[in-house]
Design a protein around this motif. Structure first.
Motif, PDB file in Angstrom:
ATOM      1  N   PHE A  72     -15.080-104.559  35.785  1.00 47.18           N
ATOM      2  CA  PHE A  72     -15.992-103.604  35.155  1.00 47.18           C
ATOM      3  C   PHE A  72     -17.069-103.156  36.134  1.00 47.18           C
ATOM      4  O   PHE A  72     -17.448-101.979  36.165  1.00 47.18           O
ATOM      5  N   LEU A  73     -17.554-104.087  36.948  1.00 47.25           N
ATOM      6  CA  LEU A  73     -18.569-103.731  37.938  1.00 47.25           C
ATOM      7  C   LEU A  73     -18.025-102.735  38.947  1.00 47.25           C
ATOM      8  O   LEU A  73     -18.646-101.698  39.222  1.00 47.25           O
ATOM      9  N   VAL A  74     -16.844-103.023  39.501  1.00 44.09           N
ATOM     10  CA  VAL A  74     -16.229-102.140  40.496  1.00 44.09           C
ATOM     11  C   VAL A  74     -15.916-100.777  39.890  1.00 44.09           C
ATOM     12  O   VAL A  74     -16.195 -99.720  40.482  1.00 44.09           O
ATOM     13  N   GLY A  75     -15.312-100.773  38.696  1.00 39.23           N
ATOM     14  CA  GLY A  75     -14.969 -99.507  38.054  1.00 39.23           C
ATOM     15  C   GLY A  75     -16.189 -98.673  37.717  1.00 39.23           C
ATOM     16  O   GLY A  75     -16.164 -97.442  37.854  1.00 39.23           O
ATOM     17  N   THR A  76     -17.263 -99.334  37.309  1.00 42.32           N
ATOM     18  CA  THR A  76     -18.486 -98.603  36.959  1.00 42.32           C
ATOM     19  C   THR A  76     -19.111 -97.958  38.188  1.00 42.32           C
ATOM     20  O   THR A  76     -19.599 -96.825  38.126  1.00 42.32           O
ATOM     21  N   ALA A 103     -23.183-114.995  35.332  1.00 41.54           N
ATOM     22  CA  ALA A 103     -23.656-114.382  36.578  1.00 41.54           C
ATOM     23  C   ALA A 103     -22.791-114.719  37.775  1.00 41.54           C
ATOM     24  O   ALA A 103     -22.819-114.011  38.788  1.00 41.54           O
ATOM     25  N   THR A 104     -21.989-115.778  37.690  1.00 42.81           N
ATOM     26  CA  THR A 104     -21.162-116.193  38.830  1.00 42.81           C
ATOM     27  C   THR A 104     -19.780-115.550  38.826  1.00 42.81           C
ATOM     28  O   THR A 104     -18.972-115.849  39.704  1.00 42.81           O
ATOM     29  N   HIS A 105     -19.497-114.697  37.858  1.00 48.22           N
ATOM     30  CA  HIS A 105     -18.134-114.153  37.717  1.00 48.22           C
ATOM     31  C   HIS A 105     -18.028-112.671  38.048  1.00 48.22           C
ATOM     32  O   HIS A 105     -17.115-111.989  37.571  1.00 48.22           O
ATOM     33  N   PHE A 106     -18.926-112.158  38.857  1.00 45.99           N
ATOM     34  CA  PHE A 106     -18.830-110.758  39.266  1.00 45.99           C
ATOM     35  C   PHE A 106     -18.165-110.618  40.633  1.00 45.99           C
ATOM     36  O   PHE A 106     -18.250-109.578  41.276  1.00 45.99           O
ATOM     37  N   VAL A 107     -17.508-111.698  41.090  1.00 46.66           N
ATOM     38  CA  VAL A 107     -16.741-111.686  42.340  1.00 46.66           C
ATOM     39  C   VAL A 107     -15.326-112.144  42.003  1.00 46.66           C
ATOM     40  O   VAL A 107     -15.145-113.131  41.284  1.00 46.66           O
ATOM     41  N   ILE A 153     -22.342-102.422  27.690  1.00 49.62           N
ATOM     42  CA  ILE A 153     -21.750-102.664  26.369  1.00 49.62           C
ATOM     43  C   ILE A 153     -20.318-103.171  26.520  1.00 49.62           C
ATOM     44  O   ILE A 153     -19.902-104.121  25.839  1.00 49.62           O
ATOM     45  N   SER A 154     -19.547-102.582  27.436  1.00 46.67           N
ATOM     46  CA  SER A 154     -18.171-103.029  27.669  1.00 46.67           C
ATOM     47  C   SER A 154     -18.144-104.469  28.164  1.00 46.67           C
ATOM     48  O   SER A 154     -17.306-105.273  27.740  1.00 46.67           O
ATOM     49  N   ALA A 155     -19.063-104.798  29.089  1.00 44.14           N
ATOM     50  CA  ALA A 155     -19.136-106.172  29.587  1.00 44.14           C
ATOM     51  C   ALA A 155     -19.501-107.136  28.466  1.00 44.14           C
ATOM     52  O   ALA A 155     -19.004-108.273  28.417  1.00 44.14           O
ATOM     53  N   ALA A 156     -20.352-106.691  27.540  1.00 42.00           N
ATOM     54  CA  ALA A 156     -20.726-107.539  26.402  1.00 42.00           C
ATOM     55  C   ALA A 156     -19.511-107.856  25.540  1.00 42.00           C
ATOM     56  O   ALA A 156     -19.376-108.977  25.028  1.00 42.00           O
TER      57      ALA A 156
END
Length: 405
Positions: free
Chosen positions: A42-46, A166-170, A232-235
């Motif tokens: 989601f981070l990369v796509g955003t 917070a540790t799962h964005f990699v 919201i999608s990440a939530a």
């Protein structure tokens, strides 16, 4: 003050374009199967979406062309027809998924099968397109999508492990089923980086007659609006990761399971909040996909186009969204599972990304069209990397997932 209000409105209504059945379904699947470990997708796509949406508005302001106008003018009929064919096919699949989402929401609220709701839902979308204006669709309907903020609120009613999240964005390498993991990551990227959104956004900039004073607001709307939708999608993914694995659910097999996502936080009202959020966001997305389809076809062939004009003044434009809705309706009437349609269509979307993004990047670096407002190397590098990642993942995982059922 007027610009500030426009930015604020643009940000909150961006939820209606960003969040829809694709994001809800893929986030739920990801959370159930892999916990928090796909938050990076989601981070990369955003990040890619922010760049592309900002570029779409900047291109329209600087060149006074929409994206499809620019592709036809710059590359000629062959590239234009290829881009149009791919985009139109993907839009139809996404539109089918959105109609399925609306129909399922109505099934949850009434108990009647989604197949019975498919035709009324499609008619409601068509009627608003036929009678409404661009402003009503963009601001009025999309504003209702703020109901989806309930997914964020739900996190504060539960024991959410913020430090662990917070540790799962990699990305992680220790995955039991890398094929399925890659397929879900591909579907997330396809859901987040939706081509129809860029076509709709650039056309909207022309519809609303954005001039050079809108460069700043455009950047703010793209950055803040897409980020708001992504949160919201990440939530949704986080809620799925907290709820499903402890219950022994590692594979979400239907929207009936997803519909119970908010009940741990809100009790029985959570079911209705989910149904309302699903129905409203899918309804807004169906309007935007239908318009995007009509925009790209009419612009590509030089027909009159404008949602603000009466249908008799641009009949071909109106015929395109009418025909698209009728075609997209068929699979839902046939009873095909909307969740399966959604996941598959998102993966196909990821596969299609280079067909529209590559010529668009060329346009964004052509001074004939954008003058001094062209891309820098950071924007070009980020978009190329992320689009290539989505394409490679889809090439690797999509055929094997189809063959494996």
């Amino acid at each position: 003050m007027k610009r500030v209000l426009q930015i604020a409105l643009g940000v909150v209504t961006s939820v209606g374009g960003f969040l829809e059945t694709g994001n809800i379904a893929t986030a739920s699947q990801a959370g159930a199967a892999y916990g928090f470990s796909l938050l990076w997708a989601f981070l990369v796509g955003t990040i890619c979406t922010i760049f592309l949406v900002e570029m779409s508005g900047r291109f329209a302001i600087a060149s006074h062309y929409t994206i499809m106008d620019g592709i036809r003018h710059r590359f000629g009929s062959n590239i234009f027809l290829l881009t149009l064919a791919v985009a139109a096919l993907v839009n139809l699949m996404v539109l089918t998924a959105e109609i399925g989402g609306i129909s399922l929401a109505l099934q949850f609220l009434t108990g009647m099968s989604f197949q019975w709701w498919a035709l009324p839902a499609t008619f409601a979308v068509w009627l608003l397109l036929w009678r409404g204006t661009f402003g009503l669709i963009e601001n009025g309907v999309s504003l209702l999508g703020l109901l989806a903020v309930c997914f964020i609120v739900a996190l504060f009613f539960m024991d959410t492990p913020w430090s662990q999240i917070a540790t799962h964005f990699v990305p992680r390498s220790s995955i039991n089923d890398p094929l399925h993991y890659g397929f879900i990551a591909t579907s997330i990227l396809g859901a987040v980086i939706s081509p129809y959104l860029f076509f709709f956004y650039s056309s909207g900039a022309i519809e609303e007659e954005w001039d050079k004073s809108y460069f700043g607001p455009n950047r703010a709307i793209a950055t803040l609006g897409m980020s708001f939708g992504a949160i919201i999608s990440a939530a949704i993914l986080i809620l799925a990761a907290m709820i499903y694995p402890p219950s022994g659910i590692e594979n979400v097999e239907g929207y009936e399971q997803i519909a119970m996502m908010l009940t741990p936080a809100f009790g029985k009202w959570g079911f209705y909040l989910f149904a309302g959020s699903l129905g409203i966001t899918c309804f807004g997305a169906a309007l935007e996909v239908s318009l995007a389809q009509a925009y790209i076809v009419a612009q590509g062939f030089g027909w009159n186009w404008s949602e603000n004009a009466k249908p008799q003044h641009n009949p071909a434009f109106s015929l395109v969204y009418t025909g698209s809705l009728l075609i997209a309706l068929i699979p839902i009437l046939a009873g095909i599972d909307p969740l399966q349609i959604t996941i598959f269509s998102m993966a196909i979307t990821a596969l299609s990304l280079p067909f529209g993004a590559v010529p668009f990047l060329v346009l964004m670096n052509d001074p004939i069209y954008v003058g001094e407002h062209g891309n820098g190397w950071v924007a070009n590098a980020a978009v190329v990397f992320i689009i290539a990642l989505a394409f490679i993942l889809s090439i690797i995982t999509l055929p094997l997932q189809i063959l494996g059922g």
